[in-house]
Design a protein around this motif. Structure first.
Motif, PDB file in Angstrom:
ATOM      1  N   SER A 128      30.510  10.668 113.056  1.00  8.39           N
ATOM      2  CA  SER A 128      29.261   9.499 113.002  1.00  8.39           C
ATOM      3  C   SER A 128      27.967  10.053 112.719  1.00  8.39           C
ATOM      4  N   THR A 129      27.328   9.271 111.361  1.00  4.25           N
ATOM      5  CA  THR A 129      25.901   9.442 110.627  1.00  4.25           C
ATOM      6  C   THR A 129      26.104   8.146 110.684  1.00  4.25           C
ATOM      7  N   GLU A 145      35.165  -2.645 106.061  1.00  2.20           N
ATOM      8  CA  GLU A 145      36.434  -3.071 104.244  1.00  2.20           C
ATOM      9  C   GLU A 145      36.891  -2.785 104.762  1.00  2.20           C
ATOM     10  N   ALA A 146      36.617  -0.676 104.912  1.00  2.11           N
ATOM     11  CA  ALA A 146      38.061   0.596 104.696  1.00  2.11           C
ATOM     12  C   ALA A 146      38.944   0.240 106.258  1.00  2.11           C
ATOM     13  N   GLY A 147      38.871  -0.210 106.787  1.00  4.81           N
ATOM     14  CA  GLY A 147      40.101  -0.884 107.986  1.00  4.81           C
ATOM     15  C   GLY A 147      39.440  -0.293 108.848  1.00  4.81           C
ATOM     16  N   VAL A 148      38.973   0.869 109.201  1.00  5.27           N
ATOM     17  CA  VAL A 148      38.650   2.029 109.981  1.00  5.27           C
ATOM     18  C   VAL A 148      38.100   1.784 111.317  1.00  5.27           C
ATOM     19  N   PRO A 149      38.747   2.131 112.277  1.00  4.89           N
ATOM     20  CA  PRO A 149      37.889   1.565 113.816  1.00  4.89           C
ATOM     21  C   PRO A 149      36.659   2.077 113.659  1.00  4.89           C
ATOM     22  N   LEU A 150      35.363   0.856 114.442  1.00  4.88           N
ATOM     23  CA  LEU A 150      34.370   1.033 114.721  1.00  4.88           C
ATOM     24  C   LEU A 150      33.530   1.110 115.952  1.00  4.88           C
ATOM     25  N   ALA A 151      33.587   2.148 116.753  1.00  5.15           N
ATOM     26  CA  ALA A 151      32.389   2.338 117.476  1.00  5.15           C
ATOM     27  C   ALA A 151      31.019   1.972 117.959  1.00  5.15           C
ATOM     28  N   SER A 206      21.057   1.830 106.063  1.00  2.00           N
ATOM     29  CA  SER A 206      21.544   2.547 105.250  1.00  2.00           C
ATOM     30  C   SER A 206      22.981   2.408 107.073  1.00  2.00           C
ATOM     31  N   VAL A 207      22.280   2.171 108.074  1.00  2.00           N
ATOM     32  CA  VAL A 207      23.945   1.757 109.100  1.00  2.00           C
ATOM     33  C   VAL A 207      24.471   0.763 108.858  1.00  2.00           C
ATOM     34  N   LEU A 208      23.282  -0.432 108.266  1.00  2.00           N
ATOM     35  CA  LEU A 208      24.117  -2.190 107.858  1.00  2.00           C
ATOM     36  C   LEU A 208      25.321  -1.535 106.909  1.00  2.00           C
ATOM     37  N   GLU A 209      24.912  -1.210 106.061  1.00  2.00           N
ATOM     38  CA  GLU A 209      25.673  -0.195 104.663  1.00  2.00           C
ATOM     39  C   GLU A 209      27.313   0.361 105.292  1.00  2.00           C
ATOM     40  N   ALA A 210      26.851   1.088 105.576  1.00  3.58           N
ATOM     41  CA  ALA A 210      28.030   2.381 106.388  1.00  3.58           C
ATOM     42  C   ALA A 210      28.596   1.756 107.252  1.00  3.58           C
ATOM     43  N   LEU A 211      28.533   0.782 107.857  1.00  9.13           N
ATOM     44  CA  LEU A 211      29.106  -0.632 109.117  1.00  9.13           C
ATOM     45  C   LEU A 211      29.972  -1.604 107.947  1.00  9.13           C
ATOM     46  N   ILE A 253      37.489   7.284 113.693  1.00 12.45           N
ATOM     47  CA  ILE A 253      37.389   6.433 114.241  1.00 12.45           C
ATOM     48  C   ILE A 253      35.762   6.294 113.763  1.00 12.45           C
ATOM     49  N   SER A 254      34.870   6.095 112.668  1.00  9.34           N
ATOM     50  CA  SER A 254      33.576   6.019 113.189  1.00  9.34           C
ATOM     51  C   SER A 254      32.136   5.434 114.131  1.00  9.34           C
ATOM     52  N   GLN A 255      31.416   5.796 114.511  1.00 10.73           N
ATOM     53  CA  GLN A 255      30.291   5.317 115.414  1.00 10.73           C
ATOM     54  C   GLN A 255      29.120   5.408 114.708  1.00 10.73           C
ATOM     55  N   LEU A 256      29.165   3.936 114.616  1.00 12.53           N
ATOM     56  CA  LEU A 256      27.202   3.656 114.550  1.00 12.53           C
ATOM     57  C   LEU A 256      26.647   3.461 114.924  1.00 12.53           C
ATOM     58  N   SER A 257      25.154   2.974 115.158  1.00 16.70           N
ATOM     59  CA  SER A 257      24.254   2.668 116.054  1.00 16.70           C
ATOM     60  C   SER A 257      23.422   1.705 115.464  1.00 16.70           C
ATOM     61  N   PRO A 258      22.943   0.958 115.966  1.00 14.87           N
ATOM     62  CA  PRO A 258      21.566  -0.008 115.742  1.00 14.87           C
ATOM     63  C   PRO A 258      20.650   0.839 116.030  1.00 14.87           C
TER      64      PRO A 258
END
Length: 476
Positions: free
Chosen positions: A168-169, A221-227, A211-216, A197-202
């Motif tokens: 997560s970042t 698009e990379a097909g990596v699951p997102l928490a 920056s978080v929206l860009e990471a999302l 798995i990547s974790q992203l937060s509002p």
């Protein structure tokens, strides 16, 4: 049978929270601090307020997004072998992530964390059977470029364990680099067989950083699951009431789900949460309070209502010591997270509100998690386990059970959980061993487990990772 799932919300109460969340998103909306994302959602037919940089999400839009979210997905290890399924019947346990401080095993003092701490943490995780996934435990402080500390942590974990990675970042460039690092050493197709798995937060209340929206977008698009993990704080960035806190978290999580499904329908996501309340006497944020544990149960119910795999945090404690408060908060948070049916439970090894980590805490947390899963698994009842014929055969005053074939048959099954560090047996034996407490036993176990090298990365991929990490460090 398995233990029935814990519940704290009725069906009607779930619908009330859902209804309020939908109305929030359609009437108030969420703020997107990214012109590109605002243009994107507008191009998909959503109403935006350009001046306020807000998007309003209609009921139909939310329902369309929920209809395309996978109910479960598989996760793979570093070598491309199947590891587990999220959204199945078995809660999965992950070591925690993103602490800052470390409790030194020798001195017992809290100090800044190091890369070497992470390397040993990963080796211990590899050896612990009830740790299914590894979060990057800390941002190591002994790195040349502080902004890239997560990359060193990822490298240390990947080099020392085969287990899947959770990271997560809020920095889109770091997030993208981590994905590229994992892809570079992975022999499979990350889009089809995800290894991380990547974790992203509002940010609460109700907005997403650019920056978080860009990471999302990069992650989806990379097909990596997102928490998608909101973290509203009761009374500070959300209503003080638990129902209000649940509604804020739910609306923010739904907003993230909508964005992922607009970018790529069918994207794998987790309905995530890290429940946080506050002690109004001091303003302290709390992640181990009994109220956060109530929300762990409610969050699982809401995720199940939507048919989305769920994630929560546990074992959690707000104490800075390895003591009784630490133990009761961690046990309650973990047991209720497991009992409610959360699919991924992340935080083994963390304490002090998630800011501190230790190898000893990791070993003890794995034991709490294993016991929680064992209790939830319930009692296996059939003709063989009831063993009526055996009881009849031996009759009253029998002494043969200890040596019976039936006992030997079940001795090495999962009928009983065998703890690694719990103290059992006569006092005289315990005293003869030096009267160690659980922390001392965990310290000994951590030292032994940390010396194993079963998950060490081969030289070819290690060199590729090293080269890529160094290359990317120049760019970040």
């Amino acid at each position: 049978m398995r233990m029935p799932r814990l519940e704290v919300l009725s069906d009607e109460e779930i619908r009330d929270i859902h209804k309020a969340s939908v109305e929030l998103l359609s009437e108030c909306g969420v703020q997107l601090l990214s012109p590109a994302m605002l243009d994107f959602v507008k191009s998909r037919g959503l109403e935006i307020d350009a001046e306020k940089r807000c998007v309003r999400m209609t009921r139909a839009c939310i329902e369309d997004a929920l209809a395309t979210v996978p109910h479960s997905f598989e996760v793979y290890d570093r070598d491309g072998a199947y590891a587990f399924t999220l959204g199945g019947s078995e809660p999965r346990i992950a070591a925690g992530h993103n602490a800052v401080f470390w409790v030194d095993s020798e001195s017992g003092k809290t100090r800044p964390s190091t890369v070497a701490d992470v390397e040993m943490f990963a080796r211990i995780c590899e050896a612990l059977p009830h740790i299914d996934m590894i979060g990057i435990p800390v941002m190591p402080q002994d790195v040349a470029i502080p902004e890239t500390t997560l990359l060193y942590g990822v490298k240390a974990c990947v080099e020392n364990s085969k287990k899947p990675i959770f990271f997560s970042t809020d920095n889109c460039r770091i997030n993208k680099t981590v994905i590229e690092m994992l892809t570079a050493i992975y022999p499979g197709d990350m889009r089809k067989q995800p290894y991380g798995i990547s974790q992203l937060s509002p940010t609460s209340p109700l907005f997403w950083e650019g920056s978080v929206l860009e990471a999302l977008r990069d992650t989806v698009e990379a097909g990596v699951p997102l928490a998608i993990l909101p973290e509203p704080i009761a009374g500070i960035s959300a209503p003080y009431t638990l129902a209000g806190l649940l509604t804020m978290n739910n609306a923010e999580c739904l907003s993230g789900i909508v964005l992922t499904q607009l970018i790529r329908p069918g994207a794998r996501v987790l309905y995530a949460n890290s429940w946080t309340t506050s002690d109004m006497r001091s303003g302290a944020a709390l992640v181990g309070s009994c109220e956060t544990t109530i929300c762990r149960i409610a969050g699982a119910q809401l995720g199940k209502f939507y048919g989305v795999p769920t994630h929560t945090t546990a074992p959690n404690s707000d104490n800075h010591a390895h003591d009784e408060q630490n133990a009761w908060e961690k046990t309650l948070s973990t047991f209720c997270a497991v009992g409610a049916g959360n699919d991924l439970i992340v935080n083994c090894g963390m304490f002090a509100t998630g800011l501190t980590c230790s190898h000893e805490q990791l070993v003890m947390d794995e034991e709490i998690s294993a016991m929680s899963r064992r209790i939830a698994a319930g009692v296996r009842v059939n003709k063989d386990t009831i063993a009526k014929d055996l009881i009849v055969q031996y009759g009253p005053h029998a002494a043969e059970y200890l040596s019976s074939e039936h006992t030997l048959e079940w001795l090495h099954s999962d009928e009983y959980f065998m703890p690694r560090v719990a103290v059992r047996g006569p006092r005289s034996v315990w005293e003869a061993q030096g009267a160690p407490d659980t922390y001392a036993l965990a310290k000994k176990a951590a030292g032994e487990l940390g010396a194993t090298e079963s998950g060490v990365l081969d030289d070819t991929r290690r060199k590729a990772l090293e080269s890529m990490c160094n290359h990317r460090l120049d760019d970040v």
